[in-house]
Design a protein around this motif. Structure first.
Motif, PDB file in Angstrom:
ATOM      1  N   ARG A   1       0.805  -1.223   0.000  1.00  0.00           N
ATOM      2  CA  ARG A   1       0.000   0.000   0.000  1.00  0.00           C
ATOM      3  C   ARG A   1       0.838   1.273   0.000  1.00  0.00           C
ATOM      4  O   ARG A   1       0.356   2.321  -0.418  1.00  0.00           O
ATOM      5  N   TYR A   2       2.076   1.193   0.468  1.00  0.00           N
ATOM      6  CA  TYR A   2       2.890   2.408   0.530  1.00  0.00           C
ATOM      7  C   TYR A   2       3.974   2.450  -0.543  1.00  0.00           C
ATOM      8  O   TYR A   2       4.922   3.235  -0.428  1.00  0.00           O
ATOM      9  N   LEU A   3       3.842   1.661  -1.587  1.00  0.00           N
ATOM     10  CA  LEU A   3       4.786   1.753  -2.691  1.00  0.00           C
ATOM     11  C   LEU A   3       4.717   3.148  -3.322  1.00  0.00           C
ATOM     12  O   LEU A   3       3.632   3.645  -3.615  1.00  0.00           O
ATOM     13  N   ARG A   4       5.861   3.757  -3.554  1.00  0.00           N
ATOM     14  CA  ARG A   4       5.931   5.040  -4.253  1.00  0.00           C
ATOM     15  C   ARG A   4       6.371   4.846  -5.703  1.00  0.00           C
ATOM     16  O   ARG A   4       6.365   5.802  -6.484  1.00  0.00           O
ATOM     17  N   THR A   5       6.789   3.641  -6.035  1.00  0.00           N
ATOM     18  CA  THR A   5       7.105   3.278  -7.410  1.00  0.00           C
ATOM     19  C   THR A   5       6.486   1.917  -7.672  1.00  0.00           C
ATOM     20  O   THR A   5       6.555   1.035  -6.819  1.00  0.00           O
ATOM     21  N   ASP A   6       5.886   1.748  -8.839  1.00  0.00           N
ATOM     22  CA  ASP A   6       5.300   0.455  -9.204  1.00  0.00           C
ATOM     23  C   ASP A   6       5.307   0.355 -10.726  1.00  0.00           C
ATOM     24  O   ASP A   6       4.272   0.406 -11.377  1.00  0.00           O
ATOM     25  N   ARG A   7       6.501   0.222 -11.276  1.00  0.00           N
ATOM     26  CA  ARG A   7       6.660   0.162 -12.719  1.00  0.00           C
ATOM     27  C   ARG A   7       7.995  -0.514 -13.033  1.00  0.00           C
ATOM     28  O   ARG A   7       8.796  -0.787 -12.135  1.00  0.00           O
ATOM     29  N   GLY A   8       8.250  -0.767 -14.306  1.00  0.00           N
ATOM     30  CA  GLY A   8       9.514  -1.351 -14.704  1.00  0.00           C
ATOM     31  C   GLY A   8      10.643  -0.338 -14.636  1.00  0.00           C
ATOM     32  O   GLY A   8      10.450   0.858 -14.870  1.00  0.00           O
ATOM     33  N   LEU A   9      11.838  -0.809 -14.305  1.00  0.00           N
ATOM     34  CA  LEU A   9      12.999   0.066 -14.231  1.00  0.00           C
ATOM     35  C   LEU A   9      13.572   0.298 -15.626  1.00  0.00           C
ATOM     36  O   LEU A   9      13.526  -0.576 -16.488  1.00  0.00           O
ATOM     37  N   GLU A  10      14.124   1.491 -15.830  1.00  0.00           N
ATOM     38  CA  GLU A  10      14.713   1.867 -17.106  1.00  0.00           C
ATOM     39  C   GLU A  10      16.068   2.518 -16.873  1.00  0.00           C
ATOM     40  O   GLU A  10      16.284   3.162 -15.831  1.00  0.00           O
ATOM     41  N   PRO A  11      16.976   2.405 -17.821  1.00  0.00           N
ATOM     42  CA  PRO A  11      18.263   3.108 -17.688  1.00  0.00           C
ATOM     43  C   PRO A  11      18.051   4.600 -17.520  1.00  0.00           C
ATOM     44  O   PRO A  11      17.223   5.208 -18.193  1.00  0.00           O
ATOM     45  N   GLY A  12      18.800   5.185 -16.616  1.00  0.00           N
ATOM     46  CA  GLY A  12      18.673   6.611 -16.346  1.00  0.00           C
ATOM     47  C   GLY A  12      17.814   6.943 -15.142  1.00  0.00           C
ATOM     48  O   GLY A  12      17.853   8.063 -14.650  1.00  0.00           O
ATOM     49  N   MET A  13      17.028   5.990 -14.671  1.00  0.00           N
ATOM     50  CA  MET A  13      16.280   6.213 -13.438  1.00  0.00           C
ATOM     51  C   MET A  13      17.243   6.240 -12.250  1.00  0.00           C
ATOM     52  O   MET A  13      18.219   5.500 -12.201  1.00  0.00           O
ATOM     53  N   VAL A  14      16.931   7.084 -11.275  1.00  0.00           N
ATOM     54  CA  VAL A  14      17.622   7.052  -9.991  1.00  0.00           C
ATOM     55  C   VAL A  14      16.586   6.715  -8.935  1.00  0.00           C
ATOM     56  O   VAL A  14      15.558   7.394  -8.821  1.00  0.00           O
ATOM     57  N   THR A  15      16.842   5.648  -8.198  1.00  0.00           N
ATOM     58  CA  THR A  15      15.903   5.205  -7.162  1.00  0.00           C
ATOM     59  C   THR A  15      16.637   5.007  -5.849  1.00  0.00           C
ATOM     60  O   THR A  15      17.834   4.691  -5.828  1.00  0.00           O
ATOM     61  N   THR A  16      15.934   5.226  -4.764  1.00  0.00           N
ATOM     62  CA  THR A  16      16.485   4.831  -3.475  1.00  0.00           C
ATOM     63  C   THR A  16      16.198   3.351  -3.249  1.00  0.00           C
ATOM     64  O   THR A  16      15.223   2.808  -3.777  1.00  0.00           O
ATOM     65  N   VAL A  17      17.048   2.720  -2.470  1.00  0.00           N
ATOM     66  CA  VAL A  17      16.826   1.337  -2.026  1.00  0.00           C
ATOM     67  C   VAL A  17      17.021   1.365  -0.515  1.00  0.00           C
ATOM     68  O   VAL A  17      18.127   1.578  -0.029  1.00  0.00           O
ATOM     69  N   GLU A  18      15.935   1.146   0.237  1.00  0.00           N
ATOM     70  CA  GLU A  18      15.964   1.420   1.674  1.00  0.00           C
ATOM     71  C   GLU A  18      15.117   0.439   2.488  1.00  0.00           C
ATOM     72  O   GLU A  18      14.097   0.817   3.073  1.00  0.00           O
ATOM     73  N   PRO A  19      15.542  -0.816   2.572  1.00  0.00           N
ATOM     74  CA  PRO A  19      14.822  -1.751   3.437  1.00  0.00           C
ATOM     75  C   PRO A  19      14.998  -1.374   4.902  1.00  0.00           C
ATOM     76  O   PRO A  19      15.955  -0.685   5.278  1.00  0.00           O
ATOM     77  N   GLY A  20      14.080  -1.836   5.723  1.00  0.00           N
ATOM     78  CA  GLY A  20      14.188  -1.563   7.150  1.00  0.00           C
ATOM     79  C   GLY A  20      13.351  -2.528   7.963  1.00  0.00           C
ATOM     80  O   GLY A  20      12.437  -3.182   7.450  1.00  0.00           O
ATOM     81  N   ILE A  21      13.694  -2.614   9.225  1.00  0.00           N
ATOM     82  CA  ILE A  21      12.916  -3.392  10.200  1.00  0.00           C
ATOM     83  C   ILE A  21      12.690  -2.497  11.414  1.00  0.00           C
ATOM     84  O   ILE A  21      13.629  -1.860  11.909  1.00  0.00           O
ATOM     85  N   TYR A  22      11.438  -2.464  11.884  1.00  0.00           N
ATOM     86  CA  TYR A  22      11.047  -1.571  12.966  1.00  0.00           C
ATOM     87  C   TYR A  22      10.123  -2.318  13.927  1.00  0.00           C
ATOM     88  O   TYR A  22       9.382  -3.223  13.525  1.00  0.00           O
ATOM     89  N   PHE A  23      10.139  -1.856  15.165  1.00  0.00           N
ATOM     90  CA  PHE A  23       9.212  -2.371  16.168  1.00  0.00           C
ATOM     91  C   PHE A  23       8.335  -1.191  16.586  1.00  0.00           C
ATOM     92  O   PHE A  23       8.689  -0.400  17.465  1.00  0.00           O
ATOM     93  N   ILE A  24       7.194  -1.079  15.906  1.00  0.00           N
ATOM     94  CA  ILE A  24       6.324   0.096  15.972  1.00  0.00           C
ATOM     95  C   ILE A  24       5.121  -0.225  16.856  1.00  0.00           C
ATOM     96  O   ILE A  24       4.283  -1.069  16.509  1.00  0.00           O
ATOM     97  N   ASP A  25       5.019   0.452  17.979  1.00  0.00           N
ATOM     98  CA  ASP A  25       3.928   0.156  18.915  1.00  0.00           C
ATOM     99  C   ASP A  25       2.560   0.312  18.273  1.00  0.00           C
ATOM    100  O   ASP A  25       1.633  -0.468  18.555  1.00  0.00           O
ATOM    101  N   ALA A  26       2.388   1.305  17.418  1.00  0.00           N
ATOM    102  CA  ALA A  26       1.078   1.542  16.808  1.00  0.00           C
ATOM    103  C   ALA A  26       0.602   0.331  16.015  1.00  0.00           C
ATOM    104  O   ALA A  26      -0.612   0.104  15.900  1.00  0.00           O
ATOM    105  N   LEU A  27       1.525  -0.452  15.468  1.00  0.00           N
ATOM    106  CA  LEU A  27       1.161  -1.673  14.746  1.00  0.00           C
ATOM    107  C   LEU A  27       1.154  -2.882  15.656  1.00  0.00           C
ATOM    108  O   LEU A  27       0.233  -3.710  15.608  1.00  0.00           O
ATOM    109  N   LEU A  28       2.165  -2.992  16.492  1.00  0.00           N
ATOM    110  CA  LEU A  28       2.367  -4.228  17.256  1.00  0.00           C
ATOM    111  C   LEU A  28       1.496  -4.313  18.507  1.00  0.00           C
ATOM    112  O   LEU A  28       1.333  -5.398  19.067  1.00  0.00           O
TER     113      LEU A  28
END
Length: 482
Positions: A401-428
């Protein structure tokens, strides 16, 4: 570097070709600063990114005009009166004086006027691409991406040039969106001048992070660390930060966008970093209007605990795997889901989740700990334009639901790559989620890790015809500092 006149002409020619206009007149306005209520001060200004892309000019009021019948562009820039020059330095003069725009429009008063850029009215729905557009590009943008602007950019209607008020009725919203989407699609892949600015922004960011690695110790506040880091951004040549820096220690790292003064702008609180805390810093310098966006997470002043070390290495592994996937033709959604499966497998091994990692991703259990998208396009906007293809509908699945990109990659694109793990009280701590995931989450283990915070590692990646290039590779990734 500032693009050459030839490079700017090439950008404009590509945009005009996508527009396929015949007799219309188009205005792209940079916008005007927004005033602070009750004062003579203004919020920090950034031009509309479409105008910045087509002009490389940042002054408020700058307007780029296009005459489709003649196939000609005309740039109009502000000039200050002698009275105003008593108080303010003049903007760099560009193009024709802005007060000549009225006459320029009057000479074309029988033509349809289309207003783009700052303040352009946008519809709610993306128009379908024409057959020609579909064949030549396969993709356009959704409303939120086509209108992407820096939040500091705004328009005061009272200060806008009003020469066109009587020229025509407002252009149809679908036309405005179609033309804006065409500019956004050109902005999606970066030319050499743009990449040079992003590299300079990354170099300035590197100076700030190096300061953190050398100077941050237990007892310093988050705010002190932020100030020291950003000062190095500026000393290295960056005119501003690309976005509000996130400097989050301990449990604060579980807020994905934890920023100073987010609690109370008048009397903001800040936390002193304690020895053994995780320190998550998500920050970046800006250069020439182009952003860098970097995240590092470190343990401050102590050796990492077993849990900190394990999860830090897990996030780094997920990042390394998915950076290698950033190649032409790969669907970004698949890169994101690969990260989710890797993180899910690690959480199973750690005893936080139970079950098959792929099934846990499908069920939404991994999204409890990795709730955001893997990354986003980067450029004149931190979350840059053209992240979605035409007709794209957001997916409500927790992992998508929070994807900011949802398409095929092409030469010349600049994208961030930022995986993470969190312990968020609001969810847990949500009873409904605890009931839904009673079998797949080991809640006793989660309780032990509440207050852990979060770990995120982020780099800016250029998609090429071959190996991906990490534009922020010079910024080290220490597990411990201080």
């Amino acid at each position: 570097m500032k693009p050459s006149d030839e490079a700017l002409a090439h950008r404009r020619a590509r945009v005009a070709k996508r527009w396929e206009l015949t007799d219309e007149v188009v205005l792209l306005r940079a916008g005007e600063p927004a005033s602070w209520s009750g004062t003579d001060q203004h919020f920090a200004f950034l031009p509309h990114p479409d105008v910045a892309y087509l002009t490389a000019v940042g002054s408020p009021g700058t307007t780029l005009a296009f005459d489709a019948a003649a196939g000609e562009w005309e740039l109009f820039g502000p000039r200050f009166s002698p009275e105003r020059l008593v108080w303010e330095q003049p903007p760099t003069p560009v193009g024709r004086p802005l007060d000549e725009l009225e006459d320029w429009l009057a000479q074309r008063s029988d033509r349809t006027l289309i207003e783009l850029g700052a303040g352009a009215a946008m519809p709610e729905v993306v128009p379908a691409a024409s057959n020609d557009e579909a064949e030549s590009t396969d993709e356009t943008t959704s409303t939120d991406e086509a209108t992407s602007t820096d939040e500091a950019t705004s328009t005061d209607p009272a200060e806008e040039d009003t020469a066109a008020d009587d020229q025509s009725d407002p252009s149809p919203p679908a036309t405005v969106l179609r033309l804006s989407a065409a500019v956004a699609l050109e902005r999606m892949t970066k030319d050499e001048a743009e990449l040079d600015d992003i590299r300079r922004a990354a170099a300035a960011s590197a100076a700030g992070f190096e300061w953190v690695y050398r100077n941050a110790v237990g007892g310093m506040t988050e705010r002190q660390i932020q100030i020291g880091m950003e000062a190095q951004f500026f000393a290295a040549g960056a005119p501003r930060v690309a976005y509000d820096s996130i400097v989050a220690s301990g449990a604060h790292g579980a807020y994905l966008h934890y920023v100073y003064a987010g609690d109370d702008p008048l009397r903001p609180a800040t936390r002193a970093v304690e020895a053994g805390d995780l320190l998550l810093i998500d920050a970046g310098a800006q250069f020439g209007g182009y952003a860098s966006d970097v995240t590092r997470t470190m343990v401050v002043g102590a050796d990492p605990t077993d849990e900190q070390e394990y999860l830090w290495k897990l996030v780094l592994s997920a990042q390394q795997q998915t950076i290698d996937m950033c190649r032409p033709g790969i669907q970004w959604r698949e890169v994101h889901l690969a990260a989710a499966r890797t993180l899910g497998a690690g959480l199973v091994e750690m005893g936080v989740l139970r079950g098959d990692p792929a099934e846990l991703v499908t069920a939404g259990a991994v999204a409890l700990f990795f709730p955001h998208g893997l990354g986003h396009l980067l450029g004149l906007s931190v979350h840059d334009a053209s992240g979605f293809p035409p007709g794209h509908e957001r997916n409500d699945h927790p992992q998508l639901r929070y994807l900011r990109t949802d398409r095929g990659l092409e030469p010349g694109m600049v994208t961030t790559v930022e995986p993470g793990i969190y312990f968020i009280d609001a969810l847990l701590c949500d009873p409904a989620r605890r009931e839904k995931f009673a079998e797949s989450v080991v809640w006793e283990r989660v309780e032990e890790l509440r207050g852990f915070g979060g770990i995120r590692i982020e780099d800016d990646v250029l998609v090429t015809d071959g190996e991906p290039e990490v534009l922020t590779a010079a910024i080290a990734k220490p597990m411990r500092i201080g």
